[in-house]
Design a protein around this motif. Structure first.
Motif, PDB file in Angstrom:
ATOM      1  N   LEU A   8     -14.639 -15.834   0.725  1.00 41.91           N
ATOM      2  CA  LEU A   8     -13.397 -16.110   0.654  1.00 41.91           C
ATOM      3  C   LEU A   8     -13.057 -17.229  -0.548  1.00 41.91           C
ATOM      4  N   ASP A   9     -13.932 -18.361  -0.637  1.00 39.40           N
ATOM      5  CA  ASP A   9     -13.976 -19.100  -1.659  1.00 39.40           C
ATOM      6  C   ASP A   9     -14.109 -18.638  -3.174  1.00 39.40           C
ATOM      7  N   ALA A  10     -15.190 -17.782  -3.265  1.00 40.66           N
ATOM      8  CA  ALA A  10     -15.308 -17.016  -4.567  1.00 40.66           C
ATOM      9  C   ALA A  10     -14.195 -16.298  -4.836  1.00 40.66           C
ATOM     10  N   PHE A  11     -13.517 -15.374  -3.797  1.00 40.84           N
ATOM     11  CA  PHE A  11     -12.135 -14.744  -4.175  1.00 40.84           C
ATOM     12  C   PHE A  11     -11.283 -15.579  -4.614  1.00 40.84           C
ATOM     13  N   ASP A  27       0.726 -11.509  -1.808  1.00 39.40           N
ATOM     14  CA  ASP A  27       1.114 -11.450  -0.267  1.00 39.40           C
ATOM     15  C   ASP A  27       0.303 -10.757   0.633  1.00 39.40           C
ATOM     16  N   ILE A  28      -1.024 -10.587   0.231  1.00 34.60           N
ATOM     17  CA  ILE A  28      -1.676 -10.300   1.350  1.00 34.60           C
ATOM     18  C   ILE A  28      -2.385 -11.321   2.270  1.00 34.60           C
ATOM     19  N   VAL A  29      -2.237 -11.131   3.420  1.00 36.27           N
ATOM     20  CA  VAL A  29      -2.471 -12.113   4.375  1.00 36.27           C
ATOM     21  C   VAL A  29      -4.116 -12.493   4.379  1.00 36.27           C
ATOM     22  N   LEU A  30      -4.517 -13.596   4.349  1.00 37.39           N
ATOM     23  CA  LEU A  30      -5.929 -14.230   4.299  1.00 37.39           C
ATOM     24  C   LEU A  30      -5.928 -15.204   5.559  1.00 37.39           C
ATOM     25  N   PRO A  31      -7.251 -15.257   6.070  1.00 37.03           N
ATOM     26  CA  PRO A  31      -8.389 -14.639   5.772  1.00 37.03           C
ATOM     27  C   PRO A  31      -8.863 -13.187   6.171  1.00 37.03           C
ATOM     28  N   GLU A  32      -7.946 -12.836   7.174  1.00 38.28           N
ATOM     29  CA  GLU A  32      -8.174 -11.401   7.647  1.00 38.28           C
ATOM     30  C   GLU A  32      -7.192 -10.681   7.522  1.00 38.28           C
ATOM     31  N   ALA A  33      -7.280  -9.192   7.191  1.00 42.79           N
ATOM     32  CA  ALA A  33      -6.232  -8.289   7.021  1.00 42.79           C
ATOM     33  C   ALA A  33      -7.040  -6.778   6.876  1.00 42.79           C
ATOM     34  N   ARG A  34      -6.080  -5.997   7.209  1.00 46.78           N
ATOM     35  CA  ARG A  34      -6.605  -4.539   7.086  1.00 46.78           C
ATOM     36  C   ARG A  34      -5.836  -3.683   6.098  1.00 46.78           C
ATOM     37  N   GLY A  35      -6.505  -3.030   5.273  1.00 49.77           N
ATOM     38  CA  GLY A  35      -5.625  -2.064   4.379  1.00 49.77           C
ATOM     39  C   GLY A  35      -6.255  -0.970   3.571  1.00 49.77           C
ATOM     40  N   LEU A  36      -5.410  -0.644   2.650  1.00 49.48           N
ATOM     41  CA  LEU A  36      -5.879   0.740   1.924  1.00 49.48           C
ATOM     42  C   LEU A  36      -5.840   0.363   0.363  1.00 49.48           C
ATOM     43  N   GLU A  37      -6.826   1.135  -0.220  1.00 46.34           N
ATOM     44  CA  GLU A  37      -6.722   1.132  -1.917  1.00 46.34           C
ATOM     45  C   GLU A  37      -6.764   2.582  -2.313  1.00 46.34           C
ATOM     46  N   PHE A  38      -5.966   2.934  -3.178  1.00 41.42           N
ATOM     47  CA  PHE A  38      -5.919   4.189  -3.774  1.00 41.42           C
ATOM     48  C   PHE A  38      -6.259   4.497  -4.931  1.00 41.42           C
ATOM     49  N   THR A  45     -10.549  -2.992  -6.283  1.00 44.19           N
ATOM     50  CA  THR A  45     -10.183  -4.365  -6.411  1.00 44.19           C
ATOM     51  C   THR A  45     -11.159  -5.240  -5.678  1.00 44.19           C
ATOM     52  N   PRO A  46     -11.624  -6.283  -6.413  1.00 39.26           N
ATOM     53  CA  PRO A  46     -12.584  -7.436  -5.598  1.00 39.26           C
ATOM     54  C   PRO A  46     -11.767  -8.112  -4.245  1.00 39.26           C
ATOM     55  N   LEU A  47     -12.317  -8.045  -3.336  1.00 42.04           N
ATOM     56  CA  LEU A  47     -11.576  -8.436  -2.065  1.00 42.04           C
ATOM     57  C   LEU A  47     -12.427  -9.537  -1.204  1.00 42.04           C
ATOM     58  N   PRO A  48     -11.908 -10.446  -0.431  1.00 41.62           N
ATOM     59  CA  PRO A  48     -12.717 -11.385   0.316  1.00 41.62           C
ATOM     60  C   PRO A  48     -13.260 -10.634   1.481  1.00 41.62           C
TER      61      PRO A  48
END
Length: 297
Positions: A8-11, A27-38, A45-48
């Protein structure tokens, strides 16, 4: 753990220094969320670490995919319900970097993503700005074309989309355009054979066994807002815009963030949609006036 996972810190450190990453994760909720990349390809995309992401593409990754290609978890052509190919809905976010221009049915694609997000969930995307890349000589897409693609439920590029992409693309780089080169004088990307090749590729688009990638849609930031506003008036676009970031000097893409709003009343939702579009159009027009003034200084 998804490819390119960061602490998370690196992100957060990387996002603070990388405006592209910040816009794709707005607007993506941190530190936890569930999603999709197309369509992540070799550049997800680099993500935490706290974010769970599934990758969606129009086809499974081929056996000879380049090293570093993200795994395709779900195959979806962009037309028809996305929920039918997922193992769950109610996602917190979706990311699509340089993907939407390839989607044959753009309105259906938006509708499918909207349906699998939770209320408040966001879709962040980037699109090429036709003024600063090989689409520079193409005319901007219209609401008529979007409606046609939606009514016919395009799941693959149409002959017209393939023809226009093949014939009209120009061999020009963003840096050259920003440096003042007149793109009108740039040669066609496919050379002198572009017209005949466009006819051939359009014919091939009729073959269901052939997969042809092309830019089905052509926009500038303002033309995108305009055509989406028309789709809103028709009740064909479900999202509410959060923000739009115009193309930066030297670049070729703009960014849009939108959300699935909790408002369910159609009239109230349309009011939110048109209000947001009007606000963002005003921002872009002020930026354009400022750029012209600076250019003339």
């Amino acid at each position: 753990m998804h490819p390119g996972s960061l602490s998370l810190d690196a992100f957060l450190n990387r996002r603070s220094a990388d405006r592209r990453l910040a816009r794709l994760t707005h607007d993506i909720v941190l530190p936890e969320a569930r999603g999709l990349e197309f369509g992540p390809g070799t550049n997800p995309t680099p993500l935490p670490e706290g974010l769970s992401v599934a990758y969606v593409d129009h086809a499974a990754a081929p056996p000879d995919a380049p090293p570093g290609t993200a795994p395709v978890d779900h195959v979806w052509a962009g037309s028809g319900p996305l929920a039918a190919v997922l193992d769950r809905t109610g996602h917190d976010f979706a990311i699509a970097a340089q993907v939407a221009q390839y989607v044959p049915n753009l309105l259906g694609w938006f509708r499918g993503i909207h349906a699998v997000l939770r209320p408040g969930g966001v879709l962040n995307l980037s699109l090429p700005d036709r003024r600063f890349m090989f689409d520079v000589a193409r005319r901007e897409s219209t609401i008529a074309e979007l409606v046609e693609a939606d009514l016919l439920a395009y799941a693959r590029p149409s002959p017209r989309q393939v023809f226009a992409h093949t014939y009209e693309a120009r061999a020009v780089e963003p840096a050259a355009i920003w440096a003042g080169e007149d793109p009108a004088g740039a040669p066609r990307l496919c050379g002198e054979a572009a017209l005949a090749l466009a006819r051939l590729r359009a014919t091939e688009a009729l073959d269901p066994e052939r997969t042809l990638d092309c830019h089905c849609w052509v926009f500038t930031p303002l033309s995108f807002l305009d055509v989406i506003e028309e789709a809103v008036r028709l009740g064909l676009f479900p999202f509410v815009f959060n923000q739009i970031a115009g193309t930066e000097p030297g670049g070729f893409e703009f960014f849009v963030s939108m959300r699935r709003d909790a408002e369910e009343d159609p009239d109230a939702l349309r009011g939110l949609q048109t209000g947001a579009i009007g606000h963002l159009r005003g921002i872009l027009e002020r930026q354009r006036r400022t750029a012209r003034l600076l250019a003339g200084a």
